[in-house]
Design a protein around this motif. Sequence first.
Motif, PDB file in Angstrom:
ATOM      1  N   SER A 380       0.867  -1.180   0.000  1.00 39.78           N
ATOM      2  CA  SER A 380       0.000   0.000   0.000  1.00 39.78           C
ATOM      3  C   SER A 380       0.905   1.232   0.000  1.00 39.78           C
ATOM      4  O   SER A 380       2.022   1.202   0.516  1.00 39.78           O
ATOM      5  CB  SER A 380      -0.914   0.026   1.227  1.00 39.78           C
ATOM      6  OG  SER A 380      -1.814  -1.073   1.197  1.00 39.78           O
ATOM      7  N   PHE A 381       0.403   2.288  -0.599  1.00 37.26           N
ATOM      8  CA  PHE A 381       1.199   3.522  -0.644  1.00 37.26           C
ATOM      9  C   PHE A 381       0.270   4.715  -0.672  1.00 37.26           C
ATOM     10  O   PHE A 381      -0.709   4.748  -1.424  1.00 37.26           O
ATOM     11  CB  PHE A 381       2.101   3.552  -1.877  1.00 37.26           C
ATOM     12  CG  PHE A 381       2.935   4.798  -1.985  1.00 37.26           C
ATOM     13  CD1 PHE A 381       4.096   4.935  -1.242  1.00 37.26           C
ATOM     14  CD2 PHE A 381       2.541   5.842  -2.815  1.00 37.26           C
ATOM     15  CE1 PHE A 381       4.864   6.090  -1.325  1.00 37.26           C
ATOM     16  CE2 PHE A 381       3.301   7.002  -2.907  1.00 37.26           C
ATOM     17  CZ  PHE A 381       4.472   7.120  -2.148  1.00 37.26           C
ATOM     18  N   THR A 382       0.604   5.713   0.166  1.00 37.96           N
ATOM     19  CA  THR A 382      -0.146   6.967   0.197  1.00 37.96           C
ATOM     20  C   THR A 382       0.849   8.111   0.089  1.00 37.96           C
ATOM     21  O   THR A 382       1.845   8.145   0.821  1.00 37.96           O
ATOM     22  CB  THR A 382      -0.942   7.107   1.508  1.00 37.96           C
ATOM     23  OG1 THR A 382      -1.826   5.985   1.637  1.00 37.96           O
ATOM     24  CG2 THR A 382      -1.755   8.398   1.503  1.00 37.96           C
ATOM     25  N   TYR A 383       0.612   9.016  -0.838  1.00 36.64           N
ATOM     26  CA  TYR A 383       1.491  10.179  -0.969  1.00 36.64           C
ATOM     27  C   TYR A 383       1.355  11.068   0.261  1.00 36.64           C
ATOM     28  O   TYR A 383       0.296  11.092   0.892  1.00 36.64           O
ATOM     29  CB  TYR A 383       1.138  10.964  -2.234  1.00 36.64           C
ATOM     30  CG  TYR A 383       1.566  10.266  -3.503  1.00 36.64           C
ATOM     31  CD1 TYR A 383       2.895  10.319  -3.921  1.00 36.64           C
ATOM     32  CD2 TYR A 383       0.645   9.530  -4.266  1.00 36.64           C
ATOM     33  CE1 TYR A 383       3.295   9.667  -5.086  1.00 36.64           C
ATOM     34  CE2 TYR A 383       1.048   8.888  -5.427  1.00 36.64           C
ATOM     35  CZ  TYR A 383       2.374   8.953  -5.827  1.00 36.64           C
ATOM     36  OH  TYR A 383       2.776   8.305  -6.973  1.00 36.64           O
ATOM     37  N   LEU A 391      -2.121   3.221  -3.687  1.00 30.05           N
ATOM     38  CA  LEU A 391      -2.103   1.759  -3.833  1.00 30.05           C
ATOM     39  C   LEU A 391      -2.664   1.161  -2.552  1.00 30.05           C
ATOM     40  O   LEU A 391      -2.399   1.665  -1.458  1.00 30.05           O
ATOM     41  CB  LEU A 391      -0.682   1.244  -4.070  1.00 30.05           C
ATOM     42  CG  LEU A 391       0.027   1.684  -5.360  1.00 30.05           C
ATOM     43  CD1 LEU A 391       1.492   1.252  -5.321  1.00 30.05           C
ATOM     44  CD2 LEU A 391      -0.670   1.108  -6.593  1.00 30.05           C
ATOM     45  N   ASP A 392      -3.405   0.078  -2.682  1.00 32.16           N
ATOM     46  CA  ASP A 392      -4.053  -0.497  -1.500  1.00 32.16           C
ATOM     47  C   ASP A 392      -4.017  -2.013  -1.574  1.00 32.16           C
ATOM     48  O   ASP A 392      -4.754  -2.637  -2.344  1.00 32.16           O
ATOM     49  CB  ASP A 392      -5.502   0.004  -1.432  1.00 32.16           C
ATOM     50  CG  ASP A 392      -6.183  -0.386  -0.124  1.00 32.16           C
ATOM     51  OD1 ASP A 392      -5.496  -0.915   0.774  1.00 32.16           O
ATOM     52  OD2 ASP A 392      -7.391  -0.151   0.002  1.00 32.16           O
ATOM     53  N   GLY A 413      -2.896   3.988 -10.444  1.00 32.14           N
ATOM     54  CA  GLY A 413      -1.763   3.572  -9.608  1.00 32.14           C
ATOM     55  C   GLY A 413      -0.678   2.824 -10.349  1.00 32.14           C
ATOM     56  O   GLY A 413       0.242   2.291  -9.722  1.00 32.14           O
ATOM     57  N   LYS A 414      -0.759   2.782 -11.692  1.00 30.53           N
ATOM     58  CA  LYS A 414       0.221   2.008 -12.471  1.00 30.53           C
ATOM     59  C   LYS A 414       1.648   2.537 -12.273  1.00 30.53           C
ATOM     60  O   LYS A 414       2.565   1.782 -11.940  1.00 30.53           O
ATOM     61  CB  LYS A 414      -0.141   2.051 -13.966  1.00 30.53           C
ATOM     62  CG  LYS A 414      -1.540   1.615 -14.308  1.00 30.53           C
ATOM     63  CD  LYS A 414      -1.778   1.599 -15.795  1.00 30.53           C
ATOM     64  CE  LYS A 414      -1.620   2.965 -16.440  1.00 30.53           C
ATOM     65  NZ  LYS A 414      -2.603   3.958 -15.965  1.00 30.53           N
ATOM     66  N   SER A 415       1.841   3.830 -12.505  1.00 32.75           N
ATOM     67  CA  SER A 415       3.180   4.415 -12.391  1.00 32.75           C
ATOM     68  C   SER A 415       3.693   4.375 -10.962  1.00 32.75           C
ATOM     69  O   SER A 415       4.891   4.170 -10.721  1.00 32.75           O
ATOM     70  CB  SER A 415       3.175   5.857 -12.898  1.00 32.75           C
ATOM     71  OG  SER A 415       2.891   5.897 -14.285  1.00 32.75           O
ATOM     72  N   THR A 416       2.785   4.540 -10.006  1.00 28.66           N
ATOM     73  CA  THR A 416       3.200   4.473  -8.602  1.00 28.66           C
ATOM     74  C   THR A 416       3.724   3.092  -8.265  1.00 28.66           C
ATOM     75  O   THR A 416       4.779   2.948  -7.622  1.00 28.66           O
ATOM     76  CB  THR A 416       2.015   4.830  -7.695  1.00 28.66           C
ATOM     77  OG1 THR A 416       1.549   6.143  -8.009  1.00 28.66           O
ATOM     78  CG2 THR A 416       2.429   4.780  -6.235  1.00 28.66           C
ATOM     79  N   PRO A 427       7.030   1.655   0.031  1.00 32.72           N
ATOM     80  CA  PRO A 427       5.631   1.410   0.374  1.00 32.72           C
ATOM     81  C   PRO A 427       5.298   1.951   1.755  1.00 32.72           C
ATOM     82  O   PRO A 427       6.139   1.935   2.662  1.00 32.72           O
ATOM     83  CB  PRO A 427       5.518  -0.130   0.346  1.00 32.72           C
ATOM     84  CG  PRO A 427       6.701  -0.604  -0.434  1.00 32.72           C
ATOM     85  CD  PRO A 427       7.770   0.408  -0.213  1.00 32.72           C
ATOM     86  N   THR A 428       4.077   2.433   1.897  1.00 33.73           N
ATOM     87  CA  THR A 428       3.607   2.837   3.213  1.00 33.73           C
ATOM     88  C   THR A 428       3.450   1.615   4.104  1.00 33.73           C
ATOM     89  O   THR A 428       3.722   1.664   5.311  1.00 33.73           O
ATOM     90  CB  THR A 428       2.271   3.580   3.092  1.00 33.73           C
ATOM     91  OG1 THR A 428       2.412   4.658   2.160  1.00 33.73           O
ATOM     92  CG2 THR A 428       1.832   4.141   4.433  1.00 33.73           C
ATOM     93  N   SER A 429       3.024   0.523   3.493  1.00 34.35           N
ATOM     94  CA  SER A 429       2.961  -0.760   4.194  1.00 34.35           C
ATOM     95  C   SER A 429       3.207  -1.867   3.178  1.00 34.35           C
ATOM     96  O   SER A 429       3.085  -1.658   1.977  1.00 34.35           O
ATOM     97  CB  SER A 429       1.600  -0.951   4.883  1.00 34.35           C
ATOM     98  OG  SER A 429       0.548  -0.966   3.926  1.00 34.35           O
ATOM     99  N   GLY A 430       3.572  -3.041   3.675  1.00 32.89           N
ATOM    100  CA  GLY A 430       3.928  -4.136   2.786  1.00 32.89           C
ATOM    101  C   GLY A 430       5.369  -4.009   2.318  1.00 32.89           C
ATOM    102  O   GLY A 430       6.124  -3.158   2.813  1.00 32.89           O
ATOM    103  N   ARG A 431       5.747  -4.832   1.351  1.00 36.89           N
ATOM    104  CA  ARG A 431       7.118  -4.765   0.862  1.00 36.89           C
ATOM    105  C   ARG A 431       7.206  -5.215  -0.588  1.00 36.89           C
ATOM    106  O   ARG A 431       6.335  -5.936  -1.094  1.00 36.89           O
ATOM    107  CB  ARG A 431       8.048  -5.603   1.730  1.00 36.89           C
ATOM    108  CG  ARG A 431       7.795  -7.110   1.672  1.00 36.89           C
ATOM    109  CD  ARG A 431       8.832  -7.847   2.496  1.00 36.89           C
ATOM    110  NE  ARG A 431       8.814  -9.293   2.207  1.00 36.89           N
ATOM    111  CZ  ARG A 431       9.845 -10.109   2.407  1.00 36.89           C
ATOM    112  NH1 ARG A 431      10.978  -9.620   2.889  1.00 36.89           N
ATOM    113  NH2 ARG A 431       9.757 -11.395   2.124  1.00 36.89           N
TER     114      ARG A 431
END
Length: 618
Positions: A380-383, A391-392, A413-416, A427-431
Motif C-alpha cells: 500500500s502507498f499513500t502520498y 495503492l491499497d 496507480g500504475k506508475s506508482t 511502500p507505506t505498508s507491505g514490501r
Amino acid sequence: MEVVVVDDVTRGPGGGGGRSGRTVDPADRAQLERSPVPLRRVTALFAPYRWPVATVVVLIVAASAVALASPFLVRLVIDEALPRQDVRLLAWAVAAMVAVAATTAVLGVVQTWLSTTVGQRVMHGLRTAVFTHLQRQSLGFFTRTRGGEVQSRLTNDIAGMQSVVTSTATSLASSATTVVGTVVAMVALSWRLSLLSLVVLPPAVLLTRRVARMRRRVTAQRQRRLADLHAQVEEGLSISGVLLGKTLGAGPAQSRRFADTSEDLVGLEVRSQLAGRWRMATMSIVFAGIPALIYLAAGLPATSGGMTIGTLVAFTTLQGALFRPLMQLLDVGVTVTSSMALFSRVFEYLDLPVEIDDPADPVPLDPATVRGEVRFEGVSFTYPDGHRPALDGIDLAVPAGSTLALVGETGSGKSTLASLVARLADPTSGRVTIDGVDLRDLSLATLARVVGVVAQETYLLHTTVRENLRHARPGATDREIEDAARRAQVHDVIAALPDGYDTVVGARGHRFSGGEKQRLAIARTLLRDPWVLVLDEATSALDTATERAVQAALDEASRGRTTITIAHRLSTIRDADRIAVLAAGRLEESGSHAELLAAGGRYAGLVAAADRDVALAA
C-alpha cells in the motif's frame, strides 16, 4: 547560542559602497526565525582551518597597526625635517613611509590569499555536501520544490557565504582594529580635536545613512523589475518558450510585456542614478565639512592648544580614515543577520531528512547471480499530501524472466506501483522484493545495477551522444556503447549525424525526435544491463510507425529480463505473460490476455473501447 533576530539598523557607506544603506531584510529575519543557526555550527566549519584563520587575524591587526604610522611620519616631516632642513631625517621619514605602504600591501596580499583559500575550501565542502545530499532526496522533494530555488541555494547563497568569509568578516575585523587604533592615535595627537570629531561625526553619519537608505529603496525596486525582465527573457527566449510562443501566437503579447517592463526600468534607472549622485554629493560634503571644522578649531586660540601644522595634518588624515570603517561597524547588525540567513538557508537543505536511504547493514546481492523475481506483498502507498491511498493491498508475483503489464485508467496507480520497483518511493505498508530480498535491505547502488527504468519522458544531457550513453556506465568502451545502440536500433541514426557519436545533442535533446530519444534511452539502459526492466509508458506519445521501431528496441531490451510494462496502448502488451488491471489503487484482476478477455471484466471493457477507437480513427 542561536542567532534569531538582530536589531533593525541601517547601513551607511561603509566598505562596499554599492551595498550601503541596507536595512535588515524581512526575508532574512523570517528565515532566521524559521530556522535559527547555532553559532557553533558556523564556527565548526572553520575548525579545520583554525591556524590559517588565526594568521589572518594577526595579519589584519598588524596591517592596521602599521598603517597608523603614516600620519605620525607626515607630522615628523612637516614639523621636524622640513623646517630644520634635516636631509637625513627627511630621507629616513620618506623611506619609512614607503616601507609602511609596502608592508601593508604585502600583509594585505597574504591576508587575502589566506582568507580566500579558507573561504573557498569551506564553500567547496558546503557545495559538495549540499549537492550530494540533494541527490539523495526522493522525487517528492523535487516535485514540491522549484528548480530555480535549488539552483539559487547551491550557487547564489553559497557564493554569498563565500563573500561573507573572504570579504565581510575580514573587513569587519579590519574596521574594528582601524577604528580602535585611529581613535587612540587621534586622542594622542589632540584630545580637543578628538572631542570635536565626536560631536560633528554623528550628524554626518546620520545624513549619509538617510540618503543611502533612500537610494536602497529605489535600487530594490529596480532590482525587482530587472528580475522580472530576466524571467521574461528566460521564459520567452528559451527553446520551450519560443516553441510555446509560436504555437500559441503569444509573441506580440510577450513583446508588449517585455516593453512595459523595460519602460519601467527607464524611470527607475534615472531615479537610482540621481539617488546615487545625491549620496556622492552628501559624502563629498561630509568629507569636506569635517576637516574644515577641524581646521577652524585648530585656528582658534581656545581650541588649538598650541597645535603644530604637522599635528593638524596628521590628525585630519586619521580622522578622514575613520569614517568608512566606523560606518561598517555601525552596520554590523545587518551584516550578521544577512550572513546568518545565508547559512540558515544552506543548512536547511543539509538538514532535510533522507526518505530513501541506504540501509545501515545492506544485504549483499551479487548482480551477476540475480534471477530477477519480483514480488509485491501487501503493498500500500499513500502520498504525503494524499487523501486516499494511491495503492491499497497489492499482491503480485512476477517470475524471473517474465513480463508483467500494468493497465488501468489514469490515476489507477500504475506508475506508482512501477516506481516502487526502482525504489523511487517506499511502500507505506507491505514490501517489494527481488529474489526474496526486501528492496529496503539493498544498497541503492546495488538496486540501480539490478533495476533499469525507461520512462516516457527521456532526459538527455547537453553533451555528446557518446557521453549521454556512457552516463549509464562510465567505464563502458566505445565498442560497448555502439553495440548497445545497435541493439536499441538507433546506431544508424547516430552514425548519420554530422559528428556521429561525438555530436552534441543540444538542449534537452531537441535535435532528436521523440522515438529517437526513446531509443537512446533504451540504449543507455541496455548499456547498464539490468536484470529487471521497468518500462513506464515508453511508447504512449509516439506515432504508429515510430512506435513499431521503439517497440522492436524494447523487445530486444526485454529479452531474458524480468519486465514490468506500463502502457495506454493495449496492443503493445497483449503478448505479456501476465496482465494486471488496476483500478483506484487496487488490483482488479490479473491473468493473460486471453484469460482476461474470457473473464469479460474490466480488461475486456478496456480492450473493446480501444478497438472502437481504432475503428473510428480508421
